[in-house]
Design a protein around this motif. Structure first.
Motif, mmCIF file in Angstrom:
data_model
loop_
_atom_site.group_PDB
_atom_site.id
_atom_site.type_symbol
_atom_site.label_atom_id
_atom_site.label_comp_id
_atom_site.label_asym_id
_atom_site.label_seq_id
_atom_site.Cartn_x
_atom_site.Cartn_y
_atom_site.Cartn_z
ATOM 1 N N PRO A 1 0.846 -1.209 -0.071
ATOM 2 C CA PRO A 1 -0.125 0.002 -0.121
ATOM 3 C C PRO A 1 1.075 1.394 -0.197
ATOM 4 C CG PRO A 1 -0.202 -1.226 2.108
ATOM 5 C CD PRO A 1 0.339 -2.137 0.842
ATOM 6 N N GLN A 2 2.132 1.138 0.451
ATOM 7 C CA GLN A 2 2.740 2.390 0.486
ATOM 8 C C GLN A 2 3.604 2.843 -0.704
ATOM 9 O OE1 GLN A 2 4.869 3.818 4.217
ATOM 10 N NE2 GLN A 2 4.571 1.642 4.805
ATOM 11 N N ASP A 3 3.458 1.720 -1.831
ATOM 12 C CA ASP A 3 4.310 1.579 -2.833
ATOM 13 C C ASP A 3 5.809 1.771 -2.507
ATOM 14 O OD1 ASP A 3 4.968 1.524 -5.703
ATOM 15 O OD2 ASP A 3 4.462 3.780 -5.888
ATOM 16 N N LEU A 4 6.359 0.916 -1.924
ATOM 17 C CA LEU A 4 7.873 0.904 -1.741
ATOM 18 C C LEU A 4 8.466 0.038 -2.254
ATOM 19 C CD1 LEU A 4 7.517 1.514 2.384
ATOM 20 C CD2 LEU A 4 8.099 3.238 0.691
ATOM 21 N N PHE A 5 8.012 -1.009 -2.689
ATOM 22 C CA PHE A 5 8.899 -2.101 -3.352
ATOM 23 C C PHE A 5 8.907 -2.019 -4.749
ATOM 24 C CE2 PHE A 5 8.797 -4.230 0.418
ATOM 25 C CZ PHE A 5 9.234 -5.560 0.518
ATOM 26 N N ASN A 6 10.181 -1.450 -5.224
ATOM 27 C CA ASN A 6 10.621 -1.101 -6.690
ATOM 28 C C ASN A 6 9.409 -0.390 -7.258
ATOM 29 O OD1 ASN A 6 12.526 -1.250 -8.879
ATOM 30 N ND2 ASN A 6 11.624 -2.965 -9.593
ATOM 31 N N PRO A 7 9.292 0.885 -6.452
ATOM 32 C CA PRO A 7 8.322 1.771 -7.104
ATOM 33 C C PRO A 7 8.670 2.504 -8.502
ATOM 34 C CG PRO A 7 9.641 2.732 -5.692
ATOM 35 C CD PRO A 7 10.049 1.486 -5.512
ATOM 36 N N GLY A 8 7.520 2.871 -9.146
ATOM 37 C CA GLY A 8 7.815 3.411 -10.648
ATOM 38 C C GLY A 8 7.861 2.406 -11.690
ATOM 39 N N LYS A 9 7.855 0.983 -11.263
ATOM 40 C CA LYS A 9 8.194 0.141 -12.498
ATOM 41 C C LYS A 9 6.750 -0.586 -12.823
ATOM 42 C CE LYS A 9 12.259 1.134 -11.643
ATOM 43 N NZ LYS A 9 13.159 0.342 -10.747
ATOM 44 N N ILE A 10 6.829 -1.207 -13.977
ATOM 45 C CA ILE A 10 5.617 -1.682 -14.720
ATOM 46 C C ILE A 10 4.620 -0.840 -15.014
ATOM 47 C CG2 ILE A 10 3.789 -3.704 -14.708
ATOM 48 C CD1 ILE A 10 5.988 -5.245 -12.844
ATOM 49 N N PHE A 11 4.072 -0.140 -13.895
ATOM 50 C CA PHE A 11 2.915 0.810 -14.332
ATOM 51 C C PHE A 11 3.094 1.767 -13.082
ATOM 52 C CE2 PHE A 11 1.161 -3.118 -12.300
ATOM 53 C CZ PHE A 11 1.180 -2.444 -11.034
ATOM 54 N N GLN A 12 2.366 3.084 -13.403
ATOM 55 C CA GLN A 12 2.628 4.169 -12.546
ATOM 56 C C GLN A 12 1.140 4.241 -11.486
ATOM 57 O OE1 GLN A 12 4.944 6.651 -12.049
ATOM 58 N NE2 GLN A 12 5.812 4.927 -13.182
#
Length: 467
Positions: free
Chosen positions: A455-466
């Motif tokens: 939920p915090q978008d911490l794991f490899n953020p910005g990848k695959i989709f926004q």
């Protein structure tokens, strides 16, 4: 100049964060610029983005401890293997902590009678096969680079043997994963089939570290074939080579590898790898099985190749000859960009149904003939996957724009043929809009899964989709 990094907010590390990480890994926490640059750079055309720090881990428990620290402090996390990815998959666009799993390189167990093994994520594929050789087993997935098994799982890699042995999706039985809650889970057991709940193993394969960090992998293995023969055959026309591939597959010849190198790639490979093959479109074959079965395969494919204008086969039956041949194939990317020393490489990655392969490659070759940027074609054509490798002058930004336009057209062509924008490199930074073009509203379901698990978008953020 290279393709722009998708912008993400970058925040400073919270007070005391590095001390907490150091308490887990000690001196294996690195903040020097050289180490950070190594972990923020790509094999291809993306600009470097440096993490704030790099932690070298040695156990799943250390990974879990670091994840809990990062989640508590709101610090982004990127898992790193060998750094051989081609779509900016490990670029830390929001900084944070890169967790390097390269020292988690233990082969935990080999179950010879069950044809499987369990390894830590940092084990390299060449290391694994060297270990397995004396037991009569091998791991067939070969993406070319000596990648880590964890990285190959995260990007759903495949490579030269996929036409016979499948991709990482088929090769993996089970995973050990650290979740964004800091929990350590096992996605499945070693049984060859199961109907027990959601298929979490397949969910994590190809997720590029956005849903969890893979720390251990249980793999299917295969027996080393009694006989292995490799052959090279050149063709006067590109269509003749591709038709040979398609017809061989359609009549059910179980070729282990079929690779295509166009005339420009053969010229580059001859120069770089010190070969002497005709500078024509060329197929590289490898056949596995018993002596008699291999000979039957060879005779069938020779007949098909001759019908399509192929030359006599040049054989590489001795192990050292075969290794030299396939080393040249694995060096194709570097051979291509070495045509212009100092150039940036860009490798495309479309895959189409085998019946549309000839049409796709021939039309693409026509586009390349009009381009000003040097390029080659190479690919795992046995499963419909091929790459265009561009050698871009970094001092000429107009070349980057030209290549982007050619790639856009290539992907649109592949999607119109019901293919995909990425056969094996993943989405990373470079193919996010193409993913939406390819799968439409299905991407919204991916976002729901991401939000639910991280939920915090911490794991490899910005990848695959926004998000």
């Amino acid at each position: 100049m290279s393709a722009p990094i998708i912008p993400c907010d970058r925040k400073p590390l919270p007070p005391g964060f590095l001390d907490e990480v150091r308490a887990v890994v000690g001196e294996r926490l690195q903040t020097g610029e050289a180490i950070r640059l190594q972990h923020g750079s790509s094999e291809t055309h993306f600009d470097p983005v440096l993490p704030d720090a790099v932690a070298f881990v040695r156990s799943t428990e250390e990974v879990a401890a670091l994840v809990k620290i990062c989640v508590a402090g709101g610090v982004p996390i990127v898992a790193f293997g060998a750094g051989t990815s081609l779509e900016g998959n490990i670029t830390p666009v929001r900084g944070g902590l890169t967790i390097d799993l390269g020292e988690m390189n233990a082969i935990i167990e080999v179950n010879q009678e069950d044809f499987d093994c369990t390894v830590q994520a940092g084990v390299r594929r060449e290391q694994l096969n060297e270990y397995l050789r004396d037991q009569g087993l091998f791991f067939p997935i070969d993406p070319g680079a000596n990648a880590t098994i964890g990285g190959m799982a995260s990007t759903r890699a495949s490579g030269t043997n996929a036409v016979r042995y499948g991709t990482m999706r088929e090769a993996i039985l089970s995973l050990r994963v650290v979740t964004p809650e800091g929990k350590i889970i096992r996605t499945a057991r070693r049984a060859r089939k199961s109907a027990a709940g959601y298929d979490l193993t397949r969910l994590m394969i190809g997720a590029e570290g956005t849903l969890g960090i893979i720390t251990e992998i249980t793999l299917r293995l295969h027996g080393i074939p009694e006989a292995i023969s490799s052959a090279v055959c050149s063709f006067e026309t590109l269509k003749g080579a591709v038709d040979t591939v398609v017809q061989s597959i359609q009549i059910g010849v179980p070729v282990a590898r079929i690779e295509i190198l166009d005339d420009m790639q053969m010229k580059a490979s001859n120069a770089y790898s010190k070969l002497d093959y005709p500078e024509l479109t060329t197929l590289m074959f490898e056949f596995h099985g018993s002596e008699r079965y291999v000979q039957e395969q060879v005779e069938t494919v020779k007949e098909i190749a001759g019908y399509n204008g192929g030359s006599e086969f040049r054989w590489s039956n001795l192990p050292e000859e075969r290794n030299r041949l396939w080393k040249a194939r694995h060096e194709a990317y570097y051979a291509s960009i070495n045509q212009r020393p100092g150039s940036l490489g860009w490798s495309t990655d479309v895959c189409v149904p085998i019946s549309r392969l000839a049409e796709c490659i021939v039309e693409t070759k026509a586009d390349l003939a009009q381009a000003s940027v040097p390029s080659t074609i190479v690919g795992h054509v046995g499963d419909g996957n091929f790459h265009v490798i561009f050698a871009i002058d970094p001092n000429r930004p107009e070349e980057m724009h030209e290549v982007e336009a050619i790639n856009d057209k290539l992907v649109a062509r592949a999607l119109a043929m019901d293919g995909t924008c990425t056969g094996e490199h993943g989405i990373g930074l470079g193919k996010q809009q193409f993913l939406v073009d390819e799968l439409g509203d299905a991407v919204d379901m991916m976002r729901l899964i991401k939000r639910a698990i991280d939920p915090q978008d911490l794991f490899n953020p910005g990848k695959i989709f926004q998000l």
